[in-house]
Design an enzyme around this catalytic site. Structure first.
Site, PDB file in Angstrom:
ATOM      1  N   ASP A 175      54.324  70.592  26.491  1.00  0.00           N
ATOM      2  CA  ASP A 175      55.197  71.041  27.692  1.00  0.00           C
ATOM      3  C   ASP A 175      54.552  72.613  27.611  1.00  0.00           C
ATOM      4  O   ASP A 175      55.650  73.231  27.396  1.00  0.00           O
ATOM      5  CB  ASP A 175      56.360  71.155  28.006  1.00  0.00           C
ATOM      6  CG  ASP A 175      57.750  71.609  29.686  1.00  0.00           C
ATOM      7  OD1 ASP A 175      57.665  70.335  29.948  1.00  0.00           O
ATOM      8  OD2 ASP A 175      56.887  72.801  29.949  1.00  0.00           O
TER       9      ASP A 175
ATOM     10  N   HIS B  47      57.614  61.482  34.344  1.00  0.00           N
ATOM     11  CA  HIS B  47      57.970  62.491  32.609  1.00  0.00           C
ATOM     12  C   HIS B  47      58.624  62.009  31.870  1.00  0.00           C
ATOM     13  O   HIS B  47      60.693  62.702  32.615  1.00  0.00           O
ATOM     14  CB  HIS B  47      57.039  64.051  32.802  1.00  0.00           C
ATOM     15  CG  HIS B  47      58.209  64.698  33.620  1.00  0.00           C
ATOM     16  ND1 HIS B  47      57.697  64.554  35.282  1.00  0.00           N
ATOM     17  CD2 HIS B  47      58.749  65.551  32.688  1.00  0.00           C
ATOM     18  CE1 HIS B  47      59.280  65.687  35.577  1.00  0.00           C
ATOM     19  NE2 HIS B  47      58.975  65.831  34.664  1.00  0.00           N
TER      20      HIS B  47
HETATM   21  P1  AMP Z   1      61.378  68.377  35.608  1.00  0.00           P
HETATM   22  O1  AMP Z   1      61.375  69.272  35.622  1.00  0.00           O
HETATM   23  O2  AMP Z   1      61.766  68.100  34.479  1.00  0.00           O
HETATM   24  O3  AMP Z   1      60.398  68.004  36.538  1.00  0.00           O
HETATM   25  O4  AMP Z   1      60.118  69.068  34.297  1.00  0.00           O
HETATM   26  C1  AMP Z   1      58.807  69.511  35.349  1.00  0.00           C
HETATM   27  C2  AMP Z   1      57.935  70.068  33.225  1.00  0.00           C
HETATM   28  O5  AMP Z   1      56.638  69.865  33.696  1.00  0.00           O
HETATM   29  C3  AMP Z   1      58.347  71.544  33.082  1.00  0.00           C
HETATM   30  O6  AMP Z   1      59.590  71.369  32.051  1.00  0.00           O
HETATM   31  C4  AMP Z   1      57.260  72.244  33.094  1.00  0.00           C
HETATM   32  O7  AMP Z   1      56.910  73.205  32.111  1.00  0.00           O
HETATM   33  C5  AMP Z   1      56.548  71.400  33.407  1.00  0.00           C
HETATM   34  N1  AMP Z   1      54.983  71.889  33.448  1.00  0.00           N
HETATM   35  C6  AMP Z   1      54.731  72.321  34.277  1.00  0.00           C
HETATM   36  N2  AMP Z   1      53.731  72.495  34.801  1.00  0.00           N
HETATM   37  C7  AMP Z   1      52.768  71.658  34.129  1.00  0.00           C
HETATM   38  C8  AMP Z   1      51.444  72.313  32.698  1.00  0.00           C
HETATM   39  N3  AMP Z   1      50.927  72.912  34.200  1.00  0.00           N
HETATM   40  N4  AMP Z   1      51.364  72.182  31.874  1.00  0.00           N
HETATM   41  C9  AMP Z   1      52.388  71.390  30.851  1.00  0.00           C
HETATM   42  N5  AMP Z   1      53.584  71.018  31.627  1.00  0.00           N
HETATM   43  C10 AMP Z   1      54.008  71.955  32.798  1.00  0.00           C
END
Ligand code: AMP
Length: 119
Positions: A34, A104
């Site tokens: 993440d 995810h």
């Molecule tokens: P959610 O809020 O459960 O939809 O989680 C989305 C997650 O994706 C968050 O914890 C973000 O920090 C993570 N995230 C967003 N963009 C990226 C990226 N480019 N690479 C890795 N993680 C990401």
């Protein structure tokens, strides 16, 4: 169901169009760190195939749902937290603050956690 959604951030990570620190992948799932970790270990486990949320899983998706759960143990072992413990959670919808609409699982660990997981 479209398999490779052009503008989905996580589909783009699957395709290698956006950099990510991938810790594990097989033909069904990809696991990567993440970008904003909430714990010493924080890895997202996603299906290769685009499915927008847990609520969109269909009975015929049973194999991919199982692959995501199976990958958790493998990733935990790779991260070295299989014995110390970890948590796998899925945010679905607005109240849970889902922000990326490609399923995810958040695998988090590397520290003692509390329960319930909200203030
Ligand atoms: P959610 O809020 O459960 O939809 O989680 C989305 C997650 O994706 C968050 O914890 C973000 O920090 C993570 N995230 C967003 N963009 C990226 C990226 N480019 N690479 C890795 N993680 C990401």
């Amino acid at each position: 169901m479209k398999h490779h959604e052009a503008n989905c951030l996580f589909c783009r990570i699957v395709r290698g169009e956006i950099p990510a620190t991938i810790v594990y992948r097989n033909e069904h799932v990809v696991a990567f760190r993440d970008i904003t970790p909430v714990a010493p270990q924080h890895v997202l486990i996603i299906p290769v195939r685009h499915i927008s949320s847990l609520s969109e899983l269909r009975p015929e998706d049973d194999a991919i749902a199982g692959q995501i759960l199976l990958a958790a143990g493998t990733v935990a072992e790779i991260l070295g937290i299989k014995e110390s413990g970890y948590r796998l959670l899925f945010n679905s919808g607005a109240d849970a603050m889902q922000s990326v609409f490609h399923i995810h699982g958040h695998l988090i660990g590397g520290q003692q956690m509390g329960w319930p997981p909200f203030p």
